[in-house]
Design a protein around this motif. Structure first.
Motif, short mmCIF file in Angstrom:
data_model
loop_
_atom_site.label_atom_id
_atom_site.label_comp_id
_atom_site.label_asym_id
_atom_site.label_seq_id
_atom_site.Cartn_x
_atom_site.Cartn_y
_atom_site.Cartn_z
N MET A 114 2.02 -21.21 3.38
CA MET A 114 1.19 -20.13 3.86
C MET A 114 1.00 -19.10 2.76
O MET A 114 1.96 -18.64 2.17
N ASN A 115 -0.23 -18.75 2.54
CA ASN A 115 -0.55 -17.70 1.60
C ASN A 115 -0.69 -16.39 2.37
O ASN A 115 -1.38 -16.35 3.39
N ILE A 116 -0.04 -15.33 1.93
CA ILE A 116 -0.08 -14.05 2.62
C ILE A 116 -0.59 -12.99 1.65
O ILE A 116 0.01 -12.75 0.61
N GLU A 117 -1.70 -12.36 2.01
CA GLU A 117 -2.31 -11.31 1.20
C GLU A 117 -2.18 -10.00 1.96
O GLU A 117 -2.51 -9.91 3.15
N ILE A 118 -1.70 -8.94 1.28
CA ILE A 118 -1.47 -7.66 1.93
C ILE A 118 -2.20 -6.57 1.15
O ILE A 118 -2.03 -6.46 -0.07
N ARG A 119 -3.00 -5.79 1.89
CA ARG A 119 -3.75 -4.69 1.27
C ARG A 119 -3.57 -3.43 2.09
O ARG A 119 -3.43 -3.48 3.31
N THR A 120 -3.59 -2.29 1.39
CA THR A 120 -3.52 -1.00 2.06
C THR A 120 -4.64 -0.12 1.55
O THR A 120 -5.16 -0.34 0.45
N ASP A 121 -5.00 0.88 2.35
CA ASP A 121 -6.00 1.83 1.86
C ASP A 121 -5.31 2.88 1.01
O ASP A 121 -4.09 2.84 0.80
N LYS A 122 -6.07 3.86 0.54
CA LYS A 122 -5.51 4.87 -0.37
C LYS A 122 -4.51 5.80 0.30
O LYS A 122 -3.76 6.50 -0.38
N ASN A 123 -4.48 5.82 1.63
CA ASN A 123 -3.59 6.73 2.35
C ASN A 123 -2.23 6.14 2.69
O ASN A 123 -1.35 6.85 3.16
N ILE A 124 -2.06 4.86 2.48
CA ILE A 124 -0.77 4.21 2.77
C ILE A 124 -0.20 3.70 1.46
O ILE A 124 -0.85 2.95 0.73
N ILE A 181 5.70 -5.00 1.35
CA ILE A 181 5.17 -6.36 1.20
C ILE A 181 6.19 -7.39 1.67
O ILE A 181 5.86 -8.31 2.42
N SER A 182 7.44 -7.26 1.24
CA SER A 182 8.46 -8.23 1.65
C SER A 182 8.73 -8.13 3.15
O SER A 182 8.96 -9.15 3.82
N TYR A 183 8.68 -6.92 3.72
CA TYR A 183 8.88 -6.73 5.16
C TYR A 183 7.79 -7.47 5.95
O TYR A 183 8.09 -8.21 6.89
N ILE A 184 6.53 -7.29 5.56
CA ILE A 184 5.42 -7.94 6.27
C ILE A 184 5.51 -9.46 6.11
O ILE A 184 5.32 -10.20 7.07
N ARG A 185 5.82 -9.93 4.92
CA ARG A 185 5.96 -11.38 4.70
C ARG A 185 7.06 -11.97 5.57
O ARG A 185 6.89 -13.03 6.16
N SER A 235 3.61 -23.02 10.77
CA SER A 235 3.41 -22.89 9.32
C SER A 235 2.54 -24.00 8.74
O SER A 235 1.84 -23.78 7.76
N GLU A 236 2.55 -25.17 9.35
CA GLU A 236 1.71 -26.26 8.84
C GLU A 236 0.26 -26.13 9.29
O GLU A 236 -0.63 -26.73 8.70
N ARG A 237 0.02 -25.34 10.32
CA ARG A 237 -1.33 -25.21 10.86
C ARG A 237 -2.08 -23.99 10.33
O ARG A 237 -3.29 -23.90 10.48
N ILE A 238 -1.37 -23.02 9.76
CA ILE A 238 -2.00 -21.80 9.27
C ILE A 238 -1.95 -21.82 7.74
O ILE A 238 -0.89 -21.95 7.15
N THR A 239 -3.11 -21.66 7.12
CA THR A 239 -3.17 -21.73 5.66
C THR A 239 -3.11 -20.37 4.99
O THR A 239 -2.66 -20.26 3.85
N HIS A 240 -3.55 -19.31 5.68
CA HIS A 240 -3.68 -18.02 5.02
C HIS A 240 -3.58 -16.87 6.02
O HIS A 240 -4.11 -16.96 7.12
N PHE A 241 -2.90 -15.80 5.63
CA PHE A 241 -2.88 -14.54 6.36
C PHE A 241 -3.42 -13.46 5.45
O PHE A 241 -3.08 -13.41 4.27
N SER A 242 -4.22 -12.59 6.01
CA SER A 242 -4.70 -11.42 5.28
C SER A 242 -4.39 -10.20 6.14
O SER A 242 -4.85 -10.10 7.28
N VAL A 243 -3.58 -9.29 5.60
CA VAL A 243 -3.14 -8.11 6.34
C VAL A 243 -3.73 -6.87 5.67
O VAL A 243 -3.60 -6.70 4.45
N HIS A 244 -4.38 -6.01 6.46
CA HIS A 244 -4.96 -4.77 5.96
C HIS A 244 -4.40 -3.61 6.76
O HIS A 244 -4.53 -3.57 7.99
N LEU A 245 -3.79 -2.66 6.06
CA LEU A 245 -3.25 -1.46 6.70
C LEU A 245 -4.10 -0.26 6.28
O LEU A 245 -4.41 -0.10 5.10
N SER A 246 -4.44 0.58 7.26
CA SER A 246 -5.21 1.77 6.93
C SER A 246 -4.78 2.94 7.80
O SER A 246 -4.27 2.76 8.91
#
Length: 124
Positions: free
Chosen positions: A1-11, A18-22, A33-44
């Motif tokens: 699983m690939n996990i991408e984490i992004r935050t806005d300028k206020n967080i 990053i390690s907590y969310i992962r 885990s075999e059925r999901i290829t990617h997670f994208s997390v955005h915090l704002s």
């Protein structure tokens, strides 16, 4: 699983966040885990320094293999509640998506013959 984490300028993005969310995503979705290829997390943070109720938003997009992406949002008063709320919603959405995909509706419904069960009252 690939996990991408992004935050806005206020967080503030940090290695700890990053390690907590992962860890949370891996723990909650380990069985898929075999059925999901990617997670994208955005915090704002919608109103930055002002504070307030439910101003932190977490958006999570999951990409199941061979299916359309599933996106959920949750707002909370801090990062932790926003993340956990979004994870709970994502679990329900993915379970529903996987169930629907694993058990598609049957083809055409089977109808009883119109003459079945009718008693012929006429005697010739």
């Amino acid at each position: 699983m690939n996990i991408e984490i992004r935050t806005d300028k206020n967080i503030q993005n940090s290695d700890r966040l990053i390690s907590y969310i992962r860890e949370e995503l891996n723990q909650e979705f380990q069985r898929h885990s075999e059925r999901i290829t990617h997670f994208s997390v955005h915090l704002s943070d919608s109103n930055s320094h002002k504070g307030g109720d439910d101003d932190i938003q977490c958006m999570i997009e999951a990409r199941p293999a061979g299916l359309k992406p599933v996106v959920v949002n949750h707002k909370g008063h801090n990062v932790d509640t926003a993340i956990h709320g979004a994870i709970d919603r994502l679990k329900r959405s993915l379970e529903h998506t996987f169930e629907k995909n694993d058990k598609p509706r049957a083809g055409q419904p089977v109808y009883a013959d119109q003459d079945d069960g009718l008693v012929d009252d006429e005697e010739d």
